[in-house]
Write a protein that holds these residues in place. Structure first.
Motif, PDB file in Angstrom:
ATOM      1  N   VAL A 109       0.831  -1.214   0.000  1.00  0.00           N
ATOM      2  CA  VAL A 109       0.000   0.000   0.000  1.00  0.00           C
ATOM      3  C   VAL A 109       0.862   1.258   0.000  1.00  0.00           C
ATOM      4  O   VAL A 109       0.359   2.369   0.190  1.00  0.00           O
ATOM      5  CB  VAL A 109      -0.960   0.013   1.216  1.00  0.00           C
ATOM      6  CG1 VAL A 109      -1.942  -1.135   1.132  1.00  0.00           C
ATOM      7  CG2 VAL A 109      -0.181  -0.033   2.529  1.00  0.00           C
ATOM      8  N   GLU A 110       2.176   1.060  -0.172  1.00  0.00           N
ATOM      9  CA  GLU A 110       3.142   2.153  -0.296  1.00  0.00           C
ATOM     10  C   GLU A 110       3.172   3.057   0.931  1.00  0.00           C
ATOM     11  O   GLU A 110       3.313   4.276   0.817  1.00  0.00           O
ATOM     12  CB  GLU A 110       2.860   2.978  -1.564  1.00  0.00           C
ATOM     13  CG  GLU A 110       2.975   2.164  -2.843  1.00  0.00           C
ATOM     14  CD  GLU A 110       2.786   3.003  -4.097  1.00  0.00           C
ATOM     15  OE1 GLU A 110       2.676   4.236  -3.972  1.00  0.00           O
ATOM     16  OE2 GLU A 110       2.747   2.422  -5.187  1.00  0.00           O
ATOM     17  N   HIS A 111       3.063   2.455   2.092  1.00  0.00           N
ATOM     18  CA  HIS A 111       3.149   3.217   3.332  1.00  0.00           C
ATOM     19  C   HIS A 111       4.577   3.060   3.876  1.00  0.00           C
ATOM     20  O   HIS A 111       4.809   2.416   4.909  1.00  0.00           O
ATOM     21  CB  HIS A 111       2.106   2.707   4.342  1.00  0.00           C
ATOM     22  CG  HIS A 111       1.648   3.778   5.290  1.00  0.00           C
ATOM     23  ND1 HIS A 111       2.413   4.208   6.330  1.00  0.00           N
ATOM     24  CD2 HIS A 111       0.506   4.513   5.320  1.00  0.00           C
ATOM     25  CE1 HIS A 111       1.767   5.150   6.992  1.00  0.00           C
ATOM     26  NE2 HIS A 111       0.607   5.359   6.394  1.00  0.00           N
ATOM     27  N   TYR A 112       5.532   3.673   3.176  1.00  0.00           N
ATOM     28  CA  TYR A 112       6.945   3.458   3.481  1.00  0.00           C
ATOM     29  C   TYR A 112       7.377   4.132   4.775  1.00  0.00           C
ATOM     30  O   TYR A 112       8.345   3.706   5.406  1.00  0.00           O
ATOM     31  CB  TYR A 112       7.814   3.946   2.317  1.00  0.00           C
ATOM     32  CG  TYR A 112       7.495   3.265   1.017  1.00  0.00           C
ATOM     33  CD1 TYR A 112       7.683   1.898   0.865  1.00  0.00           C
ATOM     34  CD2 TYR A 112       6.978   3.972  -0.066  1.00  0.00           C
ATOM     35  CE1 TYR A 112       7.391   1.253  -0.323  1.00  0.00           C
ATOM     36  CE2 TYR A 112       6.675   3.345  -1.258  1.00  0.00           C
ATOM     37  CZ  TYR A 112       6.887   1.983  -1.380  1.00  0.00           C
ATOM     38  OH  TYR A 112       6.588   1.353  -2.562  1.00  0.00           O
ATOM     39  N   GLY A 113       6.686   5.199   5.157  1.00  0.00           N
ATOM     40  CA  GLY A 113       7.062   5.890   6.390  1.00  0.00           C
ATOM     41  C   GLY A 113       6.947   4.994   7.616  1.00  0.00           C
ATOM     42  O   GLY A 113       7.831   4.995   8.480  1.00  0.00           O
ATOM     43  N   SER A 114       5.863   4.215   7.689  1.00  0.00           N
ATOM     44  CA  SER A 114       5.688   3.305   8.825  1.00  0.00           C
ATOM     45  C   SER A 114       6.748   2.210   8.826  1.00  0.00           C
ATOM     46  O   SER A 114       7.250   1.824   9.883  1.00  0.00           O
ATOM     47  CB  SER A 114       4.293   2.664   8.768  1.00  0.00           C
ATOM     48  OG  SER A 114       3.289   3.651   8.893  1.00  0.00           O
ATOM     49  N   ILE A 115       7.095   1.708   7.632  1.00  0.00           N
ATOM     50  CA  ILE A 115       8.140   0.685   7.538  1.00  0.00           C
ATOM     51  C   ILE A 115       9.464   1.239   8.047  1.00  0.00           C
ATOM     52  O   ILE A 115      10.163   0.605   8.849  1.00  0.00           O
ATOM     53  CB  ILE A 115       8.289   0.194   6.091  1.00  0.00           C
ATOM     54  CG1 ILE A 115       6.986  -0.449   5.589  1.00  0.00           C
ATOM     55  CG2 ILE A 115       9.437  -0.803   5.982  1.00  0.00           C
ATOM     56  CD1 ILE A 115       7.018  -0.838   4.128  1.00  0.00           C
TER      57      ILE A 115
END
Length: 477
Positions: A109-115
């Motif tokens: 879902v392209e939520h790279y900040g949380s990763i």
């Protein structure tokens, strides 16, 4: 430095066992989930729940078995001191696959900040746990100190998982979890389960090669060193010096080529798909040329300052010798990584795997044959490591040439290599004389550190300028 070479050897053996089982448990599910979620987010949510349940069962079973059978596993691996580290790393086999799976969904879902934030949380917790428990438990023996160190894998993953669950609860799940955010996407879960499982298995086969090789090395090398007449303690110490100390240093420069690979893959794939052969060939040629020059520069640095690095970082001259023996790793591994990226971008997924399998088989055979020779164990381990990388690199390079027949990969390799060698040797001699003249009264470690920093910075600047000039490029845009 706290546990010494023997402790590092125990740590590496325990981690090789953990890495193999972790890869086996997780399989290719996190990456496959990312692809499936990117195509259909609602489908990804369903697959996340189903796969989480599956990995919880597998992880709990294998983790519990590892804890209960730790004494037998330690004896099988040749050192009873591994019992405590295996027991303390067993809980991570349950928690880490779940963390990897959740990160796979977030990637989809392209939520790279949380990763990224979870990675920071994980590593801070892991390192604090490692240092604290190792320092506190070193008095009880190396096995307990190493057990405390490997326990950091569990605490780090647990803290990151809790962090992501909070993010899911208060931010991510509201964004990607509600039905209206999926629009008109259709949920075709049953037909896609087969595709999902096939993709996960294909990724598992590729990713299992390196952990399997490391696990087999951890089994074979200490045993063969003992067959050559060394004690368990001596065998573990040598394994720790090479696998846990020297290899960490020699593989550091490959971070640059790894970053270059990530940058290139999408561009080459896009241009190859659009049949822009000239642009593809130019990128490949420039990438290989830069990797060659950077790898050779790094290899010169490791060869010239291997002993100094071993003493400064680990207080161990034997590690310095291993660093010098392995100094070609940045060059060989860098070429292997770049050519692997090129082949993947050109839809040649199997070719790099074939080379890696061939290299792994050769490495294992050489380990078994050479390490058991009395007095040749150290060299045997190093030869086996180099053989894996060299065979995989040679195979990849050959496949790139075959795939891109119209492209000329010649860029005066011999000329640039000779030029760089002469510059490097001359610069090293100059710095050594200047250091003796102007830093003679400085502490030895400060003198060595200043000389090494000056050499690496200077040779890096030369490499960049030479690369720019050779290809008639502009350094500043």
């Amino acid at each position: 430095m706290i546990v010494g070479a023997e402790g590092v050897g125990l740590y590496q053996i325990a981690y090789s066992y953990y890495g193999f089982l972790l890869t086996f448990i997780s399989g290719g599910f996190p990456t496959a989930l990312a692809f499936m979620t990117a195509k259909n987010q609602k489908q990804g949510k369903v697959l996340l729940k189903a796969t989480t349940f599956l990995l919880m069962i597998i992880g709990a079973a294998i983790g519990s078995a590892s804890y209960m059978l730790a004494p037998a596993i330690a004896d099988f691996m040749g050192d009873s001191h591994l019992t405590v580290p295996i027991q303390y790393i067993a809980p991570a086999l349950f928690i880490v696959p779940l963390l990897s799976l959740m990160r796979g969904f977030l990637q989809g879902v392209e939520h790279y900040g949380s990763i990224a934030a979870s990675e920071v949380v994980e590593q801070i917790t892991r390192v604090v746990t490692m240092l604290a428990l190792t320092t506190l438990w070193i008095g009880y023996g190396n096995d307990f100190a190493v057990g405390g160190a490997v326990f950091g894998a569990f605490t780090g993953a647990a803290s990151a998982l809790v962090f992501l669950l909070v993010m899911f609860r208060f931010r991510v799940w509201q964004t990607y979890g509600s039905e209206e955010n999926f629009g008109s996407q259709r949920l075709t879960i049953l037909p896609d389960i087969s595709c999902y499982l096939k993709m996960a298995m294909a990724i598992l086969v590729t990713r299992l090669i390196v952990p399997l090789s490391e696990f087999l090395d951890a089994l074979i090398i200490p045993h063969r060193l003992q067959d050559a007449g060394l004690s368990i303690s001596q065998a573990t110490r040598i394994f720790g010096e090479i696998s846990g100390m020297a290899t960490i240093i020699v593989y550091l420069p490959t971070l640059v080529t790894d970053a270059l690979s990530h940058t290139l893959v999408s561009k080459i794939a896009e241009e190859w798909k659009e049949k822009q052969s000239a642009a593809v060939f130019r990128r490949i040629r420039l990438a290989i040329q830069l990797t060659w020059m950077w790898g050779l520069s790094s290899s010169l640095f490791l060869f010239f300052y291997g002993y100094e690095l071993g003493m400064l970082l680990f207080g161990n001259s034997s590690v310095g010798g291993a660093i010098r023996y392995l100094s070609l790793i940045p060059l060989i591994t860098g070429i292997r990584e770049i050519t692997t990226t090129v082949l993947w971008a050109q839809d040649k997924k199997k070719e790099p795997m074939i080379g890696l399998v061939a290299g792994t088989v050769c490495s294992i055979l050489l380990s078994y044959a050479l390490v058991g020779i009395p007095g040749f164990g150290y060299e045997g381990v190093i030869i086996s490591i180099l053989s894996l990388e060299y065979i995989a690199m040679t195979w990849n390079f050959r496949m790139v040439r075959k795939q891109n027949k119209e492209m000329s990969l010649s860029f005066s390799i011999a000329k640039e290599t000779i030029r760089l060698l002469l510059i490097g040797i001359g610069y090293f001699q100059l710095l050594h004389h200047l250091s003796e003249m102007y830093l003679i009264h400085a502490p030895g470690y400060l003198q060595e550190a200043a000389e090494m920093a000056a050499f690496y910075i200077g040779i890096t600047i030369y490499t960049i300028l030479r690369f720019v000039k050779t290809n008639k490029m502009k350094l500043f845009l």
